[in-house]
Design a protein around this motif. Structure first.
Motif, PDB file in Angstrom:
ATOM      1  N   ILE A 103     -53.045   3.287  -9.930  1.00  0.00           N
ATOM      2  CA  ILE A 103     -53.385   4.548  -9.043  1.00  0.00           C
ATOM      3  C   ILE A 103     -54.309   4.040  -8.200  1.00  0.00           C
ATOM      4  O   ILE A 103     -55.384   3.239  -8.293  1.00  0.00           O
ATOM      5  N   GLY A 104     -53.952   4.023  -6.943  1.00  0.00           N
ATOM      6  CA  GLY A 104     -54.796   3.848  -5.614  1.00  0.00           C
ATOM      7  C   GLY A 104     -55.199   4.990  -4.725  1.00  0.00           C
ATOM      8  O   GLY A 104     -54.271   5.987  -4.701  1.00  0.00           O
ATOM      9  N   ALA A 105     -56.277   5.065  -4.451  1.00  0.00           N
ATOM     10  CA  ALA A 105     -56.779   6.212  -3.344  1.00  0.00           C
ATOM     11  C   ALA A 105     -57.962   5.709  -2.532  1.00  0.00           C
ATOM     12  O   ALA A 105     -58.601   4.878  -2.579  1.00  0.00           O
ATOM     13  N   ALA A 106     -57.917   6.186  -1.211  1.00  0.00           N
ATOM     14  CA  ALA A 106     -58.572   5.946  -0.231  1.00  0.00           C
ATOM     15  C   ALA A 106     -60.112   5.920  -0.580  1.00  0.00           C
ATOM     16  O   ALA A 106     -60.714   7.104  -1.122  1.00  0.00           O
ATOM     17  N   GLY A 128     -49.905  10.586   8.725  1.00  0.00           N
ATOM     18  CA  GLY A 128     -49.045   9.390   8.678  1.00  0.00           C
ATOM     19  C   GLY A 128     -49.534   8.334   8.022  1.00  0.00           C
ATOM     20  O   GLY A 128     -48.784   7.244   7.721  1.00  0.00           O
ATOM     21  N   ARG A 129     -50.977   8.296   7.539  1.00  0.00           N
ATOM     22  CA  ARG A 129     -51.455   7.133   6.806  1.00  0.00           C
ATOM     23  C   ARG A 129     -51.644   7.431   5.347  1.00  0.00           C
ATOM     24  O   ARG A 129     -52.234   8.435   5.098  1.00  0.00           O
ATOM     25  N   PRO A 130     -51.012   6.451   4.436  1.00  0.00           N
ATOM     26  CA  PRO A 130     -50.934   6.676   3.273  1.00  0.00           C
ATOM     27  C   PRO A 130     -52.538   6.765   2.577  1.00  0.00           C
ATOM     28  O   PRO A 130     -53.407   5.876   2.993  1.00  0.00           O
ATOM     29  N   ILE A 131     -53.175   7.703   1.766  1.00  0.00           N
ATOM     30  CA  ILE A 131     -54.313   7.827   1.326  1.00  0.00           C
ATOM     31  C   ILE A 131     -54.539   7.778  -0.129  1.00  0.00           C
ATOM     32  O   ILE A 131     -55.341   7.738  -0.894  1.00  0.00           O
ATOM     33  N   LEU A 132     -53.281   8.014  -0.828  1.00  0.00           N
ATOM     34  CA  LEU A 132     -53.060   7.989  -2.214  1.00  0.00           C
ATOM     35  C   LEU A 132     -51.687   7.226  -2.475  1.00  0.00           C
ATOM     36  O   LEU A 132     -50.572   7.677  -1.845  1.00  0.00           O
ATOM     37  N   GLY A 133     -51.860   6.609  -3.545  1.00  0.00           N
ATOM     38  CA  GLY A 133     -50.508   6.052  -4.168  1.00  0.00           C
ATOM     39  C   GLY A 133     -50.301   5.792  -5.687  1.00  0.00           C
ATOM     40  O   GLY A 133     -51.410   5.464  -6.231  1.00  0.00           O
ATOM     41  N   ILE A 134     -49.369   5.819  -6.115  1.00  0.00           N
ATOM     42  CA  ILE A 134     -49.256   5.694  -7.735  1.00  0.00           C
ATOM     43  C   ILE A 134     -47.545   4.752  -7.799  1.00  0.00           C
ATOM     44  O   ILE A 134     -46.585   4.938  -7.140  1.00  0.00           O
ATOM     45  N   ILE A 135     -47.930   3.552  -8.507  1.00  0.00           N
ATOM     46  CA  ILE A 135     -46.765   3.181  -8.965  1.00  0.00           C
ATOM     47  C   ILE A 135     -46.667   3.273 -10.431  1.00  0.00           C
ATOM     48  O   ILE A 135     -47.893   2.968 -11.349  1.00  0.00           O
ATOM     49  N   ASP A 136     -45.479   3.734 -11.023  1.00  0.00           N
ATOM     50  CA  ASP A 136     -45.414   4.160 -12.535  1.00  0.00           C
ATOM     51  C   ASP A 136     -44.174   3.444 -13.101  1.00  0.00           C
ATOM     52  O   ASP A 136     -43.147   3.740 -12.488  1.00  0.00           O
ATOM     53  N   PRO A 144     -52.618   2.158  -0.594  1.00  0.00           N
ATOM     54  CA  PRO A 144     -54.020   2.207  -1.247  1.00  0.00           C
ATOM     55  C   PRO A 144     -54.168   1.755  -2.421  1.00  0.00           C
ATOM     56  O   PRO A 144     -55.233   1.384  -2.795  1.00  0.00           O
ATOM     57  N   ILE A 145     -53.084   1.357  -3.235  1.00  0.00           N
ATOM     58  CA  ILE A 145     -53.157   0.463  -4.452  1.00  0.00           C
ATOM     59  C   ILE A 145     -53.740  -0.883  -4.192  1.00  0.00           C
ATOM     60  O   ILE A 145     -54.530  -1.346  -4.746  1.00  0.00           O
ATOM     61  N   VAL A 146     -53.109  -1.486  -3.185  1.00  0.00           N
ATOM     62  CA  VAL A 146     -53.439  -2.954  -2.860  1.00  0.00           C
ATOM     63  C   VAL A 146     -54.919  -2.947  -2.211  1.00  0.00           C
ATOM     64  O   VAL A 146     -55.768  -3.744  -2.575  1.00  0.00           O
TER      65      VAL A 146
END
Length: 255
Positions: free
Chosen positions: A124-127, A107-115, A212-214
């Motif tokens: 790209i963000g990752a824990a 339930g907790r975001p560990i990876l994110g992309i805004i493209d 994860p990005i921020v």
């Protein structure tokens, strides 16, 4: 552990971009969903392409997507997809939209992309890792007081009744208030060009990638009570590049 997931996330962004670009600034049919938000063939094609890749590579993973709903949402790993965040900009020919891709664990975001598939910009963000923008590490900027802050929200219309009053208190204390960038605003915050994003009425696919990005750029992401964001958050989001500015905004939202 994250490497295979990061590889897939980048492939998802590539596939979504390939699906979206042929439709941009072209005649396209716009349908209204039950909530009256717009959807196009580009939204559907991009999410379909991403779902197919996930199913092929990690068939036991869950998926929450804006256009085609939920599959295996109780899985340990769940992909959260918004093929075009900012469809209103997309159908208006404005390149302030993006594909949002997140992977949540428990339930907790560990990876994110805004493209952004038109300008070819990718966050790209990752824990546990520094956030990157087109491959280079980035950082939020200091902003110790709201009096010097630039605050973004997608639209003033997203704030209803007491939420509108609360947002107004923060807006009155800020230096500059802007609207209309959708997910792009979060990318600008991670790049150090703006200071806060305040939103309401969001769904998990609208905000999960931002976490994860921020955070990987040194910022903070919470709900309006200061609790960490998760797939069960209520849709009220407060994101800041500086913890002092975040604390001041949080106090005004709760006043």
């Amino acid at each position: 552990m994250l490497e295979p997931f990061l590889a897939l996330a980048n492939d998802l962004a590539d596939a979504a971009g390939e699906a979206i670009r042929p439709y941009f600034r072209q005649p396209i049919t716009v349908d209204d969903k039950p909530d009256l938000s717009p959807v196009t063939a580009a939204d559907r094609a991009a999410e379909t392409a991403m779902r197919q890749l996930i199913a092929a590579r990690f068939p036991d993973h869950g998926i929450i997507g804006e256009e085609f709903g939920r599959e295996r949402e109780d899985a340990e790993f769940v992909w959260v997809l918004d093929p075009i965040d900012g469809t209103k900009s997309f159908i208006s020919g404005v390149p302030l939209f993006g594909t949002l891709i997140a992977l949540a664990r428990h339930g907790r975001p560990i990876l994110g992309i805004i493209d952004q598939p038109i300008s070819r910009e990718r966050w790209i963000g990752a824990a546990g890792r520094a956030t990157t923008f087109n491959g280079a590490p980035i950082r939020c900027r200091p902003c110790p007081t709201l009096a010097g802050a630039t605050v973004f929200s997608t639209s003033p219309d997203m704030f209803k009744e007491t939420d509108a009053t609360a947002h107004g208190r923060v807006a009155a204390a800020a230096k500059l208030v802007r609207y209309g960038a959708d997910c792009y605003a979060y990318g600008l915050l991670a790049l150090g060009f703006i200071d806060l994003v305040i939103e309401a009425s969001l769904k998990p696919y609208d905000f999960s990638a931002m976490v994860p990005i921020v955070e990987g750029a040194g910022g903070i992401t919470t709900d309006w009570q200061g609790a960490p964001l998760s797939l069960t958050s209520d849709g009220r989001v407060l994101v800041a590049g500086d913890r002092d500015a975040h604390r001041q905004a949080l106090a005004l939202l709760a006043a």
